[in-house]
Design a protein around this motif. Structure first.
Motif, short mmCIF file in Angstrom:
data_model
loop_
_atom_site.label_atom_id
_atom_site.label_comp_id
_atom_site.label_asym_id
_atom_site.label_seq_id
_atom_site.Cartn_x
_atom_site.Cartn_y
_atom_site.Cartn_z
N UNK A 216 0.84 -1.21 0.00
CA UNK A 216 0.00 0.00 0.00
C UNK A 216 0.87 1.25 0.00
N UNK A 217 1.98 1.19 0.74
CA UNK A 217 2.86 2.36 0.82
C UNK A 217 3.52 2.63 -0.53
N UNK A 218 3.83 1.58 -1.29
CA UNK A 218 4.56 1.83 -2.55
C UNK A 218 3.66 1.92 -3.78
N UNK A 219 2.34 1.70 -3.60
CA UNK A 219 1.43 1.87 -4.74
C UNK A 219 0.50 3.04 -4.47
N UNK A 220 -0.57 2.78 -3.73
CA UNK A 220 -1.60 3.79 -3.51
C UNK A 220 -2.29 3.43 -2.20
N UNK A 221 -2.30 4.34 -1.27
CA UNK A 221 -2.89 4.04 0.05
C UNK A 221 -4.36 3.65 -0.07
N UNK A 222 -5.00 4.03 -1.18
CA UNK A 222 -6.42 3.70 -1.34
C UNK A 222 -6.62 2.40 -2.13
N UNK A 223 -5.53 1.74 -2.50
CA UNK A 223 -5.64 0.48 -3.23
C UNK A 223 -6.09 -0.64 -2.29
N UNK B 270 4.11 -15.37 -7.35
CA UNK B 270 3.26 -14.18 -7.36
C UNK B 270 2.93 -13.81 -5.91
N UNK B 271 3.59 -12.79 -5.40
CA UNK B 271 3.43 -12.43 -3.99
C UNK B 271 2.07 -11.80 -3.72
N UNK B 272 1.60 -10.99 -4.66
CA UNK B 272 0.38 -10.23 -4.35
C UNK B 272 -0.25 -9.67 -5.61
N UNK B 273 -1.50 -9.26 -5.46
CA UNK B 273 -2.22 -8.55 -6.52
C UNK B 273 -2.80 -7.29 -5.90
N UNK B 274 -2.38 -6.14 -6.42
CA UNK B 274 -2.86 -4.85 -5.92
C UNK B 274 -3.84 -4.28 -6.93
N UNK B 275 -4.97 -3.81 -6.47
CA UNK B 275 -5.97 -3.27 -7.40
C UNK B 275 -6.43 -1.89 -6.95
N UNK B 276 -6.69 -1.05 -7.95
CA UNK B 276 -7.19 0.30 -7.67
C UNK B 276 -8.07 0.70 -8.83
#
Ligand code: SF4
Length: 615
Positions: A152-159, A202-208
């Motif tokens: 969340x810190x390196x992408x988007x806190x609202x993701x 695949x460690x994770x999937x981040x979505x926004x």
């Protein structure tokens, strides 16, 4: 977008490519979305010989049809494919806010295949339209709380984030997929789907996302939602207040609670370990999945003492049953820490606690010794041994390497009668509702498509007093008496529950007395459809049979439709279900007749034709 996005992403991790694929509306009418659409694709594309952790194995992640709408609890996403634990069909379902965000990013689902050479995470950014394969080397080896917060810190806190802890990385067969940041984690827990992410690096999937659903008649839909939400809230006050943990004491009183690897019938200590006690002492705040009027989630914190737990999602009934009753742990804070560890390491709390209970009994019987455990004595009632075993399973260290395979495989390796007390159905550890206390659940566990899963029927709710007149259950049926009616109850509840993951709704609204009529009102109001309750139940039957066809291809036959010996031959010694055993041999043929399965456990062609399915 309309109510749903109308497309999904096919992602190839080997070549780091992706492409969009449209979902025609006729397919949605035929399969809904969620695990229904996933099962349809899987059936078309499956290679039965391909192991679950093969790089070319695919993971099908699909939102239910109504996810992201205002429909009550429209939050559920299914992670589907071949289970590394059982080797058959699996759908691990989770609420939270990840699925809604994926839809807002423009997609109903993801089909992930191939495997990366190095750790990677996906960032699906619907705000600026990018899909990125990002390096995850700095996160590999980290547990989920740290990894999820870092993402969340390196992408988007609202993701929204979903991913694995070290258990998934280590290909632990009971590894979960965690969703959400450290203080609010829910898990797609069952069947070891976390190991599939691990096998693909695949460690994770981040979505926004930024899109919102568009309804055929927004005003009419909102009016329906308002009415349904009001009724659900009124009927779910206990769930809102205490979550599923609120039912802990009742399960002991009904002869339902697993005790000492399902060998005892009652436990006086249960009255000191209730949901009320948990939340009186540790509650921080209530949590809600997307669009949920109930809010069964509870954020808790244990600040001091020998078993501190950081702020995080609280212990639920199944986890309490597993880490209190089934291992006879009387220390509440140790049980809460067991839950916290599982969420952080990325483990299914049901399978982990059940496999540990199996190990404790194996130690008692001399099948596991201190030579196997590095000098650690294992005994029921010892919370420190349980906490050590959880860590060892996630890291595959010591005896944990054996237990990481799940109880069926561990029993097979130990031999000498260990199979008799490995409490699984089709390889999945049985969820914590006793089929000797609610005999319809014996039929359900024996036939459920993913194995020892309570969620495929939840018919024990009737025994606790839930009536659903529009499902044909306007009264409470005798829960201990094996009968054709109990077989039919398993069948009816399975058909109804089978549409929930495809719709993206939480089954807890059924506890709020939403029967097929209410579910169809919500569906029609959202989609502008004109379905009847029977259409919904027919869809439930169709999807259940489709998953059976998948399992038949994996080699499942009538021989697999059974229960652990303990449930068929060892009654609970005391308590309200004392002396009772389900007569599975009598009920199963009734169930087969209702499903129109032949004596080998294959759906008959005429039933398949009537449902629009083919072999
Ligand atoms: S009832 Fe609980 S699990 Fe279900 S959607 Fe609401 S908060 Fe989530």
């Amino acid at each position: 977008m309309s109510v749903y996005a109308g497309k999904f992403l096919r992602i190839d991790l080997t070549h780091r490519t992706w492409q969009e694929e449209a979902i025609p509306e006729r397919d949605v009418q035929q399969w809904l979305l969620g695990s229904g659409y996933a099962a349809h694709l899987f059936y078309e594309e499956m290679t039965p010989e391909r192991p679950a952790l093969d790089p070319d194995a695919s993971l099908y992640i699909f939102n239910g049809l109504l996810v992201g709408t205002f429909a009550p609890t429209a939050s559920r996403t299914s992670f589907c494919g071949r289970s590394p634990l059982t080797g058959i069909w699996n759908e691990a379902n989770v609420g939270h806010h990840w699925g809604a965000e994926l839809r807002f990013a423009g997609y109903d689902g993801l089909v992930i295949t191939g495997a990366s050479q190095t750790p990677v995470y996906l960032y699906i950014n619907g705000i600026d339209g990018h899909i990125e394969f990002r390096d995850a080397s700095h996160l590999w080896g980290k547990n989920w709380f740290e990894a999820g917060d870092a993402l969340l810190a390196e992408t988007d806190a609202k993701a929204q984030v979903a991913g694995i802890g070290v258990a998934g990385e280590n290909l632990v067969k009971i590894a979960a997929i965690a969703v959400g940041p450290s203080h609010y984690v829910r898990t797609a827990a069952r069947g070891g789907m976390g190991a599939i992410l691990g096998s693909k690096k695949l460690k994770a999937i981040v979505v926004r996302g930024k899109n919102r659903p568009d309804y055929p008649d927004r005003k009419a839909f909102l009016t329906t939602v308002k009415i349904e939400n009001k009724a659900i809230k009124e009927n779910s006050a206990g769930m809102s207040q205490l979550g599923t943990a609120g039912g802990f004491l009742a399960t002991e009183q009904y002869g339902d609670l697993p005790l000492k690897n399902w060998r005892l019938g009652s436990w006086a200590k249960a009255s000191e370990l209730t949901g009320a006690v948990v939340y009186e002492n540790y509650l921080v705040r209530h949590t809600h999945c997307f669009s949920c009027p109930i809010g069964c989630g509870k954020e808790i914190e244990v600040r001091e003492g020998p078993y501190p737990s950081p702020r995080g999602e609280g212990i639920e009934y199944e986890t309490m049953a597993g880490f209190f009753g089934n291992v006879l742990n009387e220390n509440m804070e140790a049980g809460i820490l067991a839950n916290t560890l599982c969420n952080d390491l990325g483990l299914d709390t049901i399978s982990t606690s059940s496999t540990i209970a199996f190990a404790l009994e194996a130690f008692e019987k001399g099948l596991i010794t201190e030579a196997d455990t590095g000098g650690m004595a294992l005994s029921f009632g010892d919370p420190d041994a349980v906490l050590t075993l959880i860590r060892q399973i996630a890291s595959r260290k010591g005896i944990g390497n054996l237990l990481a395979e799940g109880s069926r495989a561990a029993a097979h390796q130990l031999g000498h009668g260990a199979e008799d007390f490995a409490m699984h159905a089709k390889g999945m550890e049985i969820a914590y509702h006793d089929p000797r206390g609610f005999v319809s659940m014996a039929v359900n566990y024996a036939t459920a498509n993913r194995g020892g899963c309570h969620l495929e029927a939840l018919s024990y709710w009737n025994g606790y007093g839930l009536i659903l007149p529009d499902l044909g259950y306007g009264d409470v049926r005798p829960r201990l008496e094996s009968s054709p009616a109990q077989a039919k109850m398993a069948y009816d509840f399975q058909n109804y529950m089978s549409v929930y993951n495809p719709l993206g709704l939480c089954k807890f609204i059924v506890k709020g007395k939403v029967g097929p009529e209410g579910a169809v009102r919500i569906l029609n109001a959202a989609m502008g459809w004109d379905w009847q309750p029977d259409d919904l139940l027919r869809m439930g039957d169709k999807l259940f049979q489709l998953k059976r066809l998948i399992n038949n291809r994996f080699g499942v036959t009538s021989r697999d439709d059974t229960l652990p010996k303990r449930f068929l031959a060892e009654p609970r010694p005391d308590g309200s279900a004392a002396g009772n055993l389900p007569d599975l041999a009598m009920m199963l043929p009734v169930y087969y007749e209702l499903r129109e399965w032949d004596e080998n456990g294959f759906p008959k062609p005429e039933r398949l034709r009537a449902l629009g399915l083919s072999t």
